[in-house]
Design an enzyme around this catalytic site. Structure first.
Site, PDB file in Angstrom:
ATOM      1  N   ASN A  48      27.506 -14.794  -5.687  1.00 52.11           N
ATOM      2  CA  ASN A  48      26.229 -14.410  -5.558  1.00 52.11           C
ATOM      3  C   ASN A  48      25.482 -14.697  -4.217  1.00 52.11           C
ATOM      4  O   ASN A  48      25.385 -16.202  -4.121  1.00 52.11           O
ATOM      5  CB  ASN A  48      25.373 -14.288  -6.583  1.00 52.11           C
ATOM      6  CG  ASN A  48      23.878 -14.037  -6.446  1.00 52.11           C
ATOM      7  OD1 ASN A  48      23.333 -14.823  -7.134  1.00 52.11           O
ATOM      8  ND2 ASN A  48      23.820 -13.141  -5.685  1.00 52.11           N
ATOM      9  N   GLU A  84      11.233   4.273  -4.884  1.00 55.91           N
ATOM     10  CA  GLU A  84      12.332   3.484  -5.759  1.00 55.91           C
ATOM     11  C   GLU A  84      13.073   4.287  -6.795  1.00 55.91           C
ATOM     12  O   GLU A  84      13.996   4.421  -6.838  1.00 55.91           O
ATOM     13  CB  GLU A  84      11.535   2.295  -6.293  1.00 55.91           C
ATOM     14  CG  GLU A  84      11.306   1.203  -5.444  1.00 55.91           C
ATOM     15  CD  GLU A  84      10.648   0.063  -6.218  1.00 55.91           C
ATOM     16  OE1 GLU A  84       9.668   0.142  -7.025  1.00 55.91           O
ATOM     17  OE2 GLU A  84      11.281  -1.012  -6.697  1.00 55.91           O
ATOM     18  N   HIS A 141      -6.740   9.493  11.781  1.00 55.33           N
ATOM     19  CA  HIS A 141      -6.172   8.803  13.103  1.00 55.33           C
ATOM     20  C   HIS A 141      -4.514   9.124  13.183  1.00 55.33           C
ATOM     21  O   HIS A 141      -3.889   8.429  14.044  1.00 55.33           O
ATOM     22  CB  HIS A 141      -5.905   7.421  13.023  1.00 55.33           C
ATOM     23  CG  HIS A 141      -7.605   6.881  12.734  1.00 55.33           C
ATOM     24  ND1 HIS A 141      -8.600   7.005  14.075  1.00 55.33           N
ATOM     25  CD2 HIS A 141      -8.438   6.252  11.885  1.00 55.33           C
ATOM     26  CE1 HIS A 141      -9.649   6.675  13.758  1.00 55.33           C
ATOM     27  NE2 HIS A 141      -9.832   6.201  12.297  1.00 55.33           N
TER      28      HIS A 141
HETATM   29  C1  F6R Z   1       9.242  -2.993  -6.674  1.00 56.94           C
HETATM   30  C2  F6R Z   1      10.154  -4.320  -6.764  1.00 56.94           C
HETATM   31  C3  F6R Z   1      10.269  -5.101  -5.600  1.00 56.94           C
HETATM   32  C4  F6R Z   1       9.943  -6.569  -5.634  1.00 56.94           C
HETATM   33  C5  F6R Z   1      10.371  -7.671  -4.612  1.00 56.94           C
HETATM   34  C6  F6R Z   1       9.790  -8.939  -4.847  1.00 56.94           C
HETATM   35  O1  F6R Z   1       9.228  -2.372  -7.805  1.00 56.94           O
HETATM   36  O2  F6R Z   1      10.043  -5.062  -7.796  1.00 56.94           O
HETATM   37  O3  F6R Z   1       9.520  -4.945  -4.562  1.00 56.94           O
HETATM   38  O4  F6R Z   1       8.540  -6.802  -6.125  1.00 56.94           O
HETATM   39  O5  F6R Z   1      11.572  -7.351  -4.465  1.00 56.94           O
HETATM   40  O6  F6R Z   1      10.514  -9.411  -6.033  1.00 56.94           O
HETATM   41  P1  F6R Z   1       9.882 -10.781  -6.588  1.00 56.94           P
HETATM   42  O7  F6R Z   1       8.382 -10.358  -7.197  1.00 56.94           O
HETATM   43  O8  F6R Z   1      10.812 -11.101  -7.801  1.00 56.94           O
HETATM   44  O9  F6R Z   1       9.761 -12.063  -5.724  1.00 56.94           O
END
Ligand code: F6R
Length: 620
Positions: free
Chosen positions: A102, A498, A514
């Site tokens: 990963n 999304e 604008h």
């Molecule tokens: C949108 C979503 C992503 C996360 C982003 C940050 O629904 O889930 O935009 O908010 O990838 O992830 P975290 O909060 O885990 O740092």
């Protein structure tokens, strides 16, 4: 991104891996695979494109399979298309070493070119495949397995969490981590490893979180033998911690069709949890144990910073407005996905308490922001994190957990509301320390009944389902709001992109004239305006009139009475009117989440696992 699950024990390793991978599927679902050592000490492999359930079927058809040692992987593709060849695990040339990875190996091309020159044959177009060949190469040069594994990982530039097994060492599980998470779970006569400790089964009682640059060699004989090393080979003392405080991934959706809908409806309870024991309503003050221990340090910092990306950034935008408009505190905000050396202002940073806001606590962009700020300043680094024990939570000095509970739907919903709450509580707490208290009774009295008000917004679900049915043919959506509603507009637009795969755009409402007004088109565009009855509400109505004058389709999300809204708007969905403006996002956001959910559902989208996305974004 990408989930790793490994098992070493005495029974059916394949079933354990499948159960683990299904809990990790939120990290990626392009393909899945498993490598196992059979009773003859041989390496066996199974892979499939798509969900883990497909891999499960393949394994069920293999009779009498009983393996003691296995590694599994669920993929979110970075390098190489989504196909069986690129699915992990990847093997070396001799097919004796299997690796799951990963992260992203930034120097994989150089390594691959060199390995090909040395005679290695590659089967995939992934960056990950180099790892097995590197181990093989060092073994060919005469190094023992442990040293070959270590040297291979030393060669990698980038981010990696790695699990390896080999028929050359049929009783050993090899693990390593740099920038991507990996935890070891200890049970009686069994050892597990996972990208997320919340995926361990109940019998795991103790956990070792590998830190950056740590490797582990795990054997299971009469006793568990777990040795943890640094990249330079030095043995490290490891201290397992209890698993109690770490949540559990529960794959039951109850009466809901999707996890996302379940999580949207869990918001009243989640907000009640976020507030529990943290507000002294009599004294009108905030009590945060997580920050109490460092209040002396907090007091000395003049600025408040917020660093986050995605939905968490939108929560931080609201937090930023609360710091300035609600508390009068000097503050700044940075988007971690676009944060770099040019943003470093050592003067401000050194005088800042910085909150890193992240649901997963594993987001590579936000962790990179933290590392950069650590390197260049003496900022006081603090976390607003949902996942207990995550990399971010372990690295910051202190923080506030958001207490949203486990969120499985890839699109954030309840964690968004709880992030806003944790941020404003943390800021109000700092405001108290620095004599910038939150003014007005309405904030505290509003907090008391906030969960019930959120439940009122959720009652709009059937109306939103009906209304969105008419919008399935619309190509593009504009979400517009001013001030506090602007981050909500961005969040509403993000949710729709999304999960419905509709082009959607968020903008300040005042920005309309604008430029964005030129996009208004009756047939292909719908405009969603979000506002409350604040001193600017008439301006918002004028903006709506400007859209109507151009025959635009307008949907109003507000706390206005229907008669206050122009009759020509296509639909109006209301949220409860609250006296404190700071609490309005909590009742408005669920309407936008339900809007995206129902529209996506009418379109038959895979709501909990939207295409190309993953919940924990551990690559830059
Ligand atoms: C949108 C979503 C992503 C996360 C982003 C940050 O629904 O889930 O935009 O908010 O990838 O992830 P975290 O909060 O885990 O740092």
């Amino acid at each position: 991104m990408c989930g790793i699950f490994a098992y070493l024990g005495s029974v059916k390793a394949s079933a354990k891996i499948i159960a683990g991978l299904q809990k990790l599927e939120y990290r990626g679902y392009d393909s899945a695979g498993i490598a196992m050592i059979d009773s003859q000490g041989k390496l066996q492999l199974a892979k499939s494109v798509g969900y883990v359930s497909k891999l499960k079927k393949i394994l069920e058809s293999r009779k009498n399979a009983n393996y003691r040692l296995a590694i599994g992987h669920t993929r979110w593709a970075t390098h190489g298309q989504v196909n069986r060849r690129n699915a992990h695990p990847h093997l070396d040339c001799s097919r004796q070493i299997a690796v799951v990875h990963n992260g992203v190996i930034e120097n994989f091309q150089e390594l691959k070119t060199q390995l090909i020159r040395q005679g290695h044959r590659f089967r995939s177009s992934t960056d990950s495949e180099v790892i097995g060949h590197l181990i093989e190469e060092f073994l060919n040069q005469g190094l023992p397995f442990a040293a070959a594994f270590r040297r291979a990982l030393q060669s990698l530039v980038g981010a990696w969490a790695v699990a390896t097994i080999s028929s050359r060492r049929p009783n050993t599980l090899w693990l390593g981590r740099f920038s991507s998470p990996l935890a070891i779970g200890l049970a009686d006569k069994e050892v597990y490893a996972s990208s997320d400790a919340r995926a361990f089964p109940g019998k795991v009682k103790k956990i070792i979180f590998l830190e950056d640059g740590q490797l582990a060699k795990i054997n299971l004989g009469q006793k568990q033998k777990i040795a943890v090393f640094n990249l330079d080979g030095r043995r490290i003392k490891h201290q397992p911690i209890g698993k109690k405080s770490i949540g559990k991934i529960n794959l039951s959706r109850g009466k809901f069709d999707h996890f996302m809908l379940k999580e949207i409806f869990e918001q009243p309870a989640a907000i009640a949890r976020a507030l529990s024991g943290r507000v002294d309503f009599k004294k009108r003050s905030i009590v945060l144990g997580g920050l109490e221990t460092i209040k002396g340090e907090i007091k000395k910092k003049k600025f408040l910073g917020l660093v986050a990306c995605g939905t968490s950034y939108h929560a931080a935008m609201i937090g930023r407005l609360f710091a300035s408009g609600g508390l009068g505190m000097p503050s700044w905000l940075a988007n971690s996905s676009d944060y770099g050396p040019l943003d470093i202002d050592a003067y401000t940073l050194g005088r800042s308490s910085v909150f890193y806001v992240s649901q997963s606590g594993e987001t590579a962009d936000t962790l990179a922001g933290l590392k950069l700020i650590e390197k260049h300043s003496k900022a006081l680094n603090l976390g607003i994190v949902n996942v207990v024990g995550s990399s971010l939570a372990r690295r910051v000095k202190a923080g506030v957990y958001t207490r949203a509970g486990v969120e499985i739907g890839v699109a954030a919903s309840k964690t968004f509301l709880n992030q806003i709450m944790a941020i404003i509580l943390a800021e109000a707490y700092i405001g108290q320390l620095q004599r910038h208290p939150i003014s007005g009774r309405s904030f505290f009295s509003g907090l008391k009944t906030l969960d019930k008000k959120i439940a009122v917004s959720l009652k709009k679900s059937p109306a939103i389902r009906k209304m969105t049915r008419r919008l399935t043919n619309v190509d593009s959506f504009m979400f517009l709001g001013r001030h506090l509603a602007y981050p909500l507009a961005l969040e509403g637009a993000l949710k729709l992109k999304e999960i419905a795969y509709k082009f959607s755009y968020g903008s300040p409402l005042g920005e309309l004239k604008h430029g964005p007004l030129a996009l208004v088109d009756r047939n292909n565009v719908a405009v969603i305006t979000i506002f409350r009855k604040d001193p600017d509400w008439r301006k918002s109505i004028s903006n709506i009139q400007e859209i109507i004058a151009r025959k635009g389709r307008v949907i109003v999300v507000s706390d206005l009475d229907r008669r206050e809204i122009p009759a020509q708007v296509e639909s109006a969905i209301s949220f409860p009117r609250l006296n404190s403006l700071w609490l309005a996002p909590f009742v408005a956001a669920p309407i936008l989440q339900l809007f995206a959910y129902h529209l996506a559902n009418h379109l038959g989208r895979e709501i909990d696992k939207p295409r190309y996305l993953a919940k924990s974004v551990t690559v830059i």
